[in-house]
Design a protein around this motif. Structure first.
Motif, PDB file in Angstrom:
ATOM      1  N   THR A   1      78.255  36.195 -76.269  1.00 12.00           N
ATOM      2  CA  THR A   1      77.170  35.304 -75.869  1.00 12.00           C
ATOM      3  C   THR A   1      77.551  34.538 -74.609  1.00 12.00           C
ATOM      4  OG1 THR A   1      76.443  35.012 -78.158  1.00 12.00           O
ATOM      5  CG2 THR A   1      75.804  33.306 -76.607  1.00 12.00           C
ATOM      6  N   THR A   2      76.560  34.275 -73.769  1.00 10.98           N
ATOM      7  CA  THR A   2      76.765  33.421 -72.606  1.00 10.98           C
ATOM      8  C   THR A   2      75.426  32.792 -72.232  1.00 10.98           C
ATOM      9  OG1 THR A   2      77.659  33.331 -70.342  1.00 10.98           O
ATOM     10  CG2 THR A   2      76.363  35.260 -70.909  1.00 10.98           C
ATOM     11  N   LYS A   3      75.466  31.713 -71.467  1.00  8.87           N
ATOM     12  CA  LYS A   3      74.230  30.995 -71.141  1.00  8.87           C
ATOM     13  C   LYS A   3      74.263  30.524 -69.696  1.00  8.87           C
ATOM     14  CE  LYS A   3      71.321  27.146 -72.788  1.00  8.87           C
ATOM     15  NZ  LYS A   3      71.250  26.023 -73.762  1.00  8.87           N
ATOM     16  N   VAL A   4      73.145  30.756 -68.990  1.00  5.87           N
ATOM     17  CA  VAL A   4      73.010  30.357 -67.586  1.00  5.87           C
ATOM     18  C   VAL A   4      71.910  29.308 -67.475  1.00  5.87           C
ATOM     19  CG1 VAL A   4      72.549  31.167 -65.244  1.00  5.87           C
ATOM     20  CG2 VAL A   4      73.733  32.647 -66.845  1.00  5.87           C
ATOM     21  N   ARG A   5      72.071  28.375 -66.563  1.00  7.64           N
ATOM     22  CA  ARG A   5      71.120  27.257 -66.458  1.00  7.64           C
ATOM     23  C   ARG A   5      70.846  26.930 -64.999  1.00  7.64           C
ATOM     24  NH1 ARG A   5      72.116  21.710 -69.873  1.00  7.64           N
ATOM     25  NH2 ARG A   5      70.845  20.246 -68.700  1.00  7.64           N
ATOM     26  N   LEU A   6      69.618  26.510 -64.734  1.00  8.41           N
ATOM     27  CA  LEU A   6      69.239  26.010 -63.409  1.00  8.41           C
ATOM     28  C   LEU A   6      69.146  24.495 -63.505  1.00  8.41           C
ATOM     29  CD1 LEU A   6      68.441  27.209 -60.577  1.00  8.41           C
ATOM     30  CD2 LEU A   6      66.082  26.756 -61.229  1.00  8.41           C
ATOM     31  N   LEU A   7      69.909  23.802 -62.674  1.00  4.39           N
ATOM     32  CA  LEU A   7      69.971  22.342 -62.753  1.00  4.39           C
ATOM     33  C   LEU A   7      68.843  21.665 -61.986  1.00  4.39           C
ATOM     34  CD1 LEU A   7      73.814  21.781 -62.340  1.00  4.39           C
ATOM     35  CD2 LEU A   7      72.469  21.914 -64.436  1.00  4.39           C
ATOM     36  N   VAL A   8      67.787  22.395 -61.698  1.00 11.97           N
ATOM     37  CA  VAL A   8      66.631  21.832 -60.993  1.00 11.97           C
ATOM     38  C   VAL A   8      65.387  22.098 -61.836  1.00 11.97           C
ATOM     39  CG1 VAL A   8      65.163  22.009 -58.965  1.00 11.97           C
ATOM     40  CG2 VAL A   8      67.635  22.012 -58.696  1.00 11.97           C
ATOM     41  N   LYS A   9      64.702  21.049 -62.222  1.00 11.09           N
ATOM     42  CA  LYS A   9      63.476  21.196 -63.021  1.00 11.09           C
ATOM     43  C   LYS A   9      62.265  21.139 -62.091  1.00 11.09           C
ATOM     44  CE  LYS A   9      63.052  18.679 -66.671  1.00 11.09           C
ATOM     45  NZ  LYS A   9      63.093  17.510 -67.583  1.00 11.09           N
TER      46      LYS A   9
ATOM     47  N   ALA B   1      66.993  15.139 -56.240  1.00  8.74           N
ATOM     48  CA  ALA B   1      67.270  15.522 -54.853  1.00  8.74           C
ATOM     49  C   ALA B   1      66.359  16.664 -54.419  1.00  8.74           C
ATOM     50  CB  ALA B   1      68.738  15.925 -54.701  1.00  8.74           C
ATOM     51  N   ALA B   2      66.166  17.654 -55.304  1.00  6.54           N
ATOM     52  CA  ALA B   2      65.298  18.792 -54.975  1.00  6.54           C
ATOM     53  C   ALA B   2      63.850  18.351 -54.831  1.00  6.54           C
ATOM     54  CB  ALA B   2      65.417  19.868 -56.062  1.00  6.54           C
ATOM     55  N   GLN B   3      63.392  17.490 -55.727  1.00 11.48           N
ATOM     56  CA  GLN B   3      62.015  16.990 -55.625  1.00 11.48           C
ATOM     57  C   GLN B   3      61.798  16.255 -54.311  1.00 11.48           C
ATOM     58  OE1 GLN B   3      61.703  14.632 -59.188  1.00 11.48           O
ATOM     59  NE2 GLN B   3      61.041  16.356 -60.458  1.00 11.48           N
ATOM     60  N   SER B   4      62.792  15.480 -53.888  1.00  9.81           N
ATOM     61  CA  SER B   4      62.684  14.762 -52.609  1.00  9.81           C
ATOM     62  C   SER B   4      62.587  15.734 -51.445  1.00  9.81           C
ATOM     63  CB  SER B   4      63.897  13.838 -52.426  1.00  9.81           C
ATOM     64  OG  SER B   4      63.939  12.850 -53.434  1.00  9.81           O
ATOM     65  N   LEU B   5      63.406  16.794 -51.490  1.00 11.06           N
ATOM     66  CA  LEU B   5      63.376  17.773 -50.395  1.00 11.06           C
ATOM     67  C   LEU B   5      62.062  18.544 -50.351  1.00 11.06           C
ATOM     68  CD1 LEU B   5      67.035  19.134 -50.633  1.00 11.06           C
ATOM     69  CD2 LEU B   5      66.032  17.934 -48.668  1.00 11.06           C
ATOM     70  N   PHE B   6      61.563  18.962 -51.496  1.00  8.84           N
ATOM     71  CA  PHE B   6      60.290  19.688 -51.508  1.00  8.84           C
ATOM     72  C   PHE B   6      59.136  18.777 -51.090  1.00  8.84           C
ATOM     73  CE2 PHE B   6      62.481  22.883 -54.166  1.00  8.84           C
ATOM     74  CZ  PHE B   6      62.038  24.036 -53.514  1.00  8.84           C
ATOM     75  N   GLN B   7      59.228  17.509 -51.457  1.00 11.13           N
ATOM     76  CA  GLN B   7      58.202  16.570 -51.021  1.00 11.13           C
ATOM     77  C   GLN B   7      58.236  16.403 -49.502  1.00 11.13           C
ATOM     78  OE1 GLN B   7      58.224  13.026 -53.360  1.00 11.13           O
ATOM     79  NE2 GLN B   7      56.430  12.141 -52.401  1.00 11.13           N
ATOM     80  N   MET B   8      59.438  16.372 -48.933  1.00 15.01           N
ATOM     81  CA  MET B   8      59.549  16.272 -47.482  1.00 15.01           C
ATOM     82  C   MET B   8      59.068  17.553 -46.805  1.00 15.01           C
ATOM     83  SD  MET B   8      63.038  14.145 -46.756  1.00 15.01           S
ATOM     84  CE  MET B   8      62.496  13.849 -45.085  1.00 15.01           C
ATOM     85  N   LYS B   9      59.292  18.684 -47.445  1.00 16.09           N
ATOM     86  CA  LYS B   9      58.776  19.929 -46.886  1.00 16.09           C
ATOM     87  C   LYS B   9      57.250  19.888 -46.824  1.00 16.09           C
ATOM     88  CE  LYS B   9      58.575  24.933 -47.489  1.00 16.09           C
ATOM     89  NZ  LYS B   9      57.114  24.955 -47.373  1.00 16.09           N
ATOM     90  N   ARG B  10      56.626  19.362 -47.878  1.00 18.61           N
ATOM     91  CA  ARG B  10      55.159  19.241 -47.874  1.00 18.61           C
ATOM     92  C   ARG B  10      54.706  18.263 -46.800  1.00 18.61           C
ATOM     93  NH1 ARG B  10      56.077  19.672 -53.535  1.00 18.61           N
ATOM     94  NH2 ARG B  10      56.088  17.399 -53.786  1.00 18.61           N
ATOM     95  N   GLN B  11      55.471  17.207 -46.585  1.00 18.05           N
ATOM     96  CA  GLN B  11      55.126  16.251 -45.527  1.00 18.05           C
ATOM     97  C   GLN B  11      55.214  16.909 -44.152  1.00 18.05           C
ATOM     98  OE1 GLN B  11      57.989  13.190 -46.310  1.00 18.05           O
ATOM     99  NE2 GLN B  11      56.929  12.415 -48.135  1.00 18.05           N
ATOM    100  N   LEU B  12      56.239  17.719 -43.952  1.00 17.53           N
ATOM    101  CA  LEU B  12      56.368  18.426 -42.676  1.00 17.53           C
ATOM    102  C   LEU B  12      55.258  19.455 -42.509  1.00 17.53           C
ATOM    103  CD1 LEU B  12      60.249  18.884 -42.625  1.00 17.53           C
ATOM    104  CD2 LEU B  12      58.911  17.584 -40.964  1.00 17.53           C
ATOM    105  N   ASP B  13      54.873  20.114 -43.600  1.00 19.52           N
ATOM    106  CA  ASP B  13      53.735  21.039 -43.541  1.00 19.52           C
ATOM    107  C   ASP B  13      52.468  20.286 -43.147  1.00 19.52           C
ATOM    108  OD1 ASP B  13      55.355  23.133 -44.279  1.00 19.52           O
ATOM    109  OD2 ASP B  13      54.786  23.088 -46.399  1.00 19.52           O
ATOM    110  N   LYS B  14      52.322  19.068 -43.683  1.00 16.94           N
ATOM    111  CA  LYS B  14      51.144  18.256 -43.346  1.00 16.94           C
ATOM    112  C   LYS B  14      51.149  17.868 -41.864  1.00 16.94           C
ATOM    113  CE  LYS B  14      47.392  16.175 -44.491  1.00 16.94           C
ATOM    114  NZ  LYS B  14      46.212  16.952 -44.954  1.00 16.94           N
ATOM    115  N   LEU B  15      52.334  17.529 -41.364  1.00 13.83           N
ATOM    116  CA  LEU B  15      52.418  17.206 -39.938  1.00 13.83           C
ATOM    117  C   LEU B  15      52.063  18.426 -39.091  1.00 13.83           C
ATOM    118  CD1 LEU B  15      55.692  15.049 -39.729  1.00 13.83           C
ATOM    119  CD2 LEU B  15      53.315  14.260 -39.793  1.00 13.83           C
ATOM    120  N   GLY B  16      52.435  19.615 -39.569  1.00 10.83           N
ATOM    121  CA  GLY B  16      52.063  20.836 -38.858  1.00 10.83           C
ATOM    122  C   GLY B  16      50.556  21.020 -38.813  1.00 10.83           C
ATOM    123  N   GLU B  17      49.870  20.631 -39.888  1.00  4.64           N
ATOM    124  CA  GLU B  17      48.401  20.714 -39.910  1.00  4.64           C
ATOM    125  C   GLU B  17      47.789  19.694 -38.948  1.00  4.64           C
ATOM    126  OE1 GLU B  17      47.139  20.125 -43.900  1.00  4.64           O
ATOM    127  OE2 GLU B  17      48.267  21.838 -44.718  1.00  4.64           O
TER     128      GLU B  17
END
Length: 722
Positions: free
Chosen positions: A338-346, A262-278
């Motif tokens: 001990t404790t562990k934190v994780r980011l669910l977006v690669k 989902a994050a990859q799709s959103l960032f890809q769309m952000k790049r597409q919108l940046d391209k439209l701005g160009e």
């Protein structure tokens, strides 16, 4: 049959749970090749004694070396060498951690084996079962794949739009550069007409792309709201249930896959919108759809990215002390946890850049000044990529310690309205996420913690953790001033989990029914009865100097340290009322006995046997309960084997012949007998024998006697003699 062999005979759905137990911290390869040796060691004890853990680590590595030298398969030998090297790097300085990991894995295996034979699940387990349904996962997978495919198609559409615009731009500039004298010619008119057609197509294409972008953004928004967020919340609820002994926690890797796509799709769309701005910097016109619609779409994408990234910052492993791995969320001052934190977006762009800071009690309720703490050790660490597993971005804090604040703003801390074990605290985590011009402040927090200063407070602290996580999923409701009530259906399930967690075998319906009667009295049905927090662990049992939970927790400790083999072998009936005991034994032949936990002693176990009187009437005789202080000197199975009674000058004899309902004693206990005879020449061997002197048999021992007599009424007093 060994535990590992039992595991291998389970159904596939249970094997999947076993697979989740093993990672780089405890590779399954070791469990396989050293299964018998591993199961023969006392990892529970080693997890609490560093010297023992150090010896076991050394022995483990030696066993692994020996196995490696005997291995004929080249690939398997190579893997074992790598595992050996990895274990030395990981645990050489932290043997207690290794012992805790192995102890937890073996305990979870026992729970999985037990769950494979359990009847219908209880209300808490039912409440989290639907979240792992295969159909829901399949639907989610398909939906995410469709979104990714739509975004990829948008990439092609934007590239096509760029080519079309470049063609228009070139033609337009060529036309503009022509001699003014040629502008009224027929050829020029045709070229202008052609340019208008291209511009119309360009306008149509822009509107089409923006419309599709709007649809995809709506689809991602719906995905997050209707599925991703609920799945994450249900995983957190399953994590809560797992913390208090519930089913094995799985599903985080699957969640990471969905969040990442989902994050990859959103960032890809952000790049597409940046391209439209160009593109509009080169070609624009009145009512240009990009100029009109792009800002709104860009805001929507940024909002979704912000929400998704913030949600993906989770506590993968709740705070726990390696010395007490079965009781997470309890922290003792001065002891490392001990404790562990994780980011669910690669996202490769943020690898090794996120610095996580820990803060204790950031959201301390106003007006509460009792027992404030601060983190004594380093509070900041950089998230790392777990290359050896699924490549997730995570950070594990292994050496955190708490220290109590004696003074706040120069004033000595006063006592609050609650006891130490009822005060709930939290550990917060913060980080700053920066990518493609987007700045996001990340924050997450642990489940409520109880901080203790003495091991004697562990029983009360664990009661608070169980009660809170059983009844609420609000992460910041940090108060026990008015704790909610629990239904017996919920509480009995959690109590059974405690026995599964600590011993590998939960409680059956009859045992839970006896506990319900002890806590609430006789009822037609206990399941819907409400139990108050005070009744559970603050008020003493009528006529006793201890609460219900203290009584039960002492029994758990007794089983874990002194009775585990015979408990797991189902030799102990355990929770049996006097009425049930009499009903079970009244028609049995002399010498039949059962084992049950004392109701009058903390952490005590007794046995009651059938004896025939001179008049032919059956009598029930109970021995004074054995507690941990006496069981530390002699294994309980040996006591059963060697127990003697002397009555009225008779020859000492063992009155224990058949374990209820009629199993010969040796058949049940032989494998648990422990020979302690000396073999050092020239001494002869000696044996400790438990003996009771029965001077008289009072009428209260007859079956017709008062059923409410205490455990120790007219009991033979056991003595230890050589």
């Amino acid at each position: 049959m060994s535990q590992w062999k039992q595991i291998q005979q389970l159904e596939f759905k249970y094997l999947e749970q076993v697979d989740y137990l093993y990672d780089d911290n405890f590779p399954m390869g070791i469990r396989q090749v050293l299964s018998d040796w591993i199961e023969s060691q006392d990892w529970d004890m080693a997890a609490h004694h560093e010297s023992m853990a150090t010896v076991l680590l050394s022995n483990l590595l030696s066993q692994l070396d020996r196995q490696c030298s005997q291995e004929q398969n080249f690939l398997q030998r190579h893997n074992l060498k790598n595992i050996n090297k990895q274990l030395q790097i990981q645990y050489k300085a932290y043997p207690l951690l290794m012992a805790g990991v192995i102890s937890t894995s073996l305990r979870e295996e026992r729970r999985i084996i037990a769950s494979a034979n359990l009847p219908e699940p209880g209300p808490l387990e039912k409440s989290v079962q639907n979240s792992v349904a295969f159909e829901r996962q399949k639907n989610m997978d398909n939906r995410v794949v469709m979104i990714r495919s739509s975004v990829q198609m948008l990439d092609l559409a934007v590239k096509c739009l760029e080519d079309m615009q470049d063609d228009f731009d070139l033609r337009f500039k060529t036309t503009q550069s022509r001699d003014p004298a040629d502008r009224n010619t027929e050829g020029m008119e045709q070229e202008v007409t052609r340019l208008q057609e291209i511009l119309n197509n360009l306008d149509f294409k822009r509107k089409e792309i923006l419309s599709k972008m709007s649809d995809v953004i709506k689809e991602i928004d719906a995905l997050i709201a209707s599925q991703l967020n609920p799945e994450l919340m249900e995983w957190k609820r399953r994590q809560q249930i797992n913390c208090i002994g519930g089913p094995l926690l799985t599903g985080l890797d699957q969640l990471q896959n969905w969040f990442t796509l989902a994050a990859q799709s959103l960032f890809q769309m952000k790049r597409q919108l940046d391209k439209l701005g160009e593109l509009i910097l080169k070609v624009t016109y009145a009512s240009d759809p990009i100029s009109l619609q792009r800002p709104q779409l860009e805001e929507q994408v940024k909002y979704l990215i912000d929400h998704l990234i913030k949600s993906s910052f989770v506590v993968e492993k709740q705070p726990w002390m390696p010395t007490h791995p079965q009781k997470p969320l309890i922290i003792k001052t001065g002891v490392q946890f001990t404790t562990k934190v994780r980011l669910l977006v690669k996202l490769p762009e943020v690898d090794y850049q996120l610095k996580v800071k820990t803060i204790f009690d950031k959201y301390l309720p106003p007006g509460r000044v009792h027992c404030q703490f601060f983190i004594l050790t380093s509070t900041t660490k950089v998230m790392d990529v777990e290359e050896s597993s699924n490549g997730c971005l995570s950070v594990e804090f292994r050496h955190l310690q708490l220290k109590e604040k004696k003074y706040v703003n120069g004033t000595k801390v006063n006592e609050g309205p609650l006891s130490v074990t009822e005060e709930l605290h939290s550990l917060s985590f913060e980080a700053q996420f920066n990518i493609q011009g987007i700045h996001i402040d990340l924050e997450t927090c642990s489940f409520p913690l109880v901080v203790i200063s003495s091991v004697s407070q562990l029983t009360g602290g664990w009661a608070s953790i169980m009660w809170y996580n059983m009844l609420t999923d609000e992460p910041r409701v940090l108060s026990f001033i008015i704790p909610p009530r629990a239904s017996w259906g919920q509480l009995s399930e959690v109590l059974s989990w405690q026995f599964s967690t600590f011993t590998g075998r939960g409680l059956n319906r009859e045992q839970l029914c006896m506990l319900g009667e002890k806590l609430m009295g006789q009822q037609a049905s206990h399941n819907e009865c409400q139990v108050s927090w005070s009744k559970f662990c603050k008020e003493n049992i009528p006529g006793k100097p201890f609460s219900f939970w203290m009584w039960l927790d002492f029994i758990l400790e007794l089983i874990k340290k002194h009775l585990l083999p015979i408990w797991n072998d189902n030799c102990i009936m355990g929770f049996v009322s006097k009425e049930t005991e009499r009903a079970c034994l009244k028609d049995k032949e002399p010498g039949t006995f059962l084992l049950r936990f004392s109701e009058s002693h903390l952490g005590g176990i007794t046995f009651t046997w059938v004896k025939q009187s001179d008049s032919g009437e059956a009598k029930l005789i109970s021995v004074e309960p054995y507690t941990k202080s006496r069981l530390s000197a002699l294994p309980f199975a040996n006591i059963i084997r060697d127990y003697k009674v002397i009555a009225d000058g008779e020859v000492p004899e063992n009155p224990l012949k058949f374990l209820y309902p009629g199993i010969p004693k040796d058949e049940s206990f032989r494998r648990h007998y422990n020979s302690q005879q000396s073999k050092v020449f020239p001494y002869i061997s000696s044996t400790w024998i438990p003996i009771s002197t029965l001077q008289c048999v009072h009428n209260s021992l007859l079956l017709s006697s008062n059923l409410s007599r205490p455990d120790n009424a007219c009991r033979p007093a056991p003595k230890m003699c050589i």
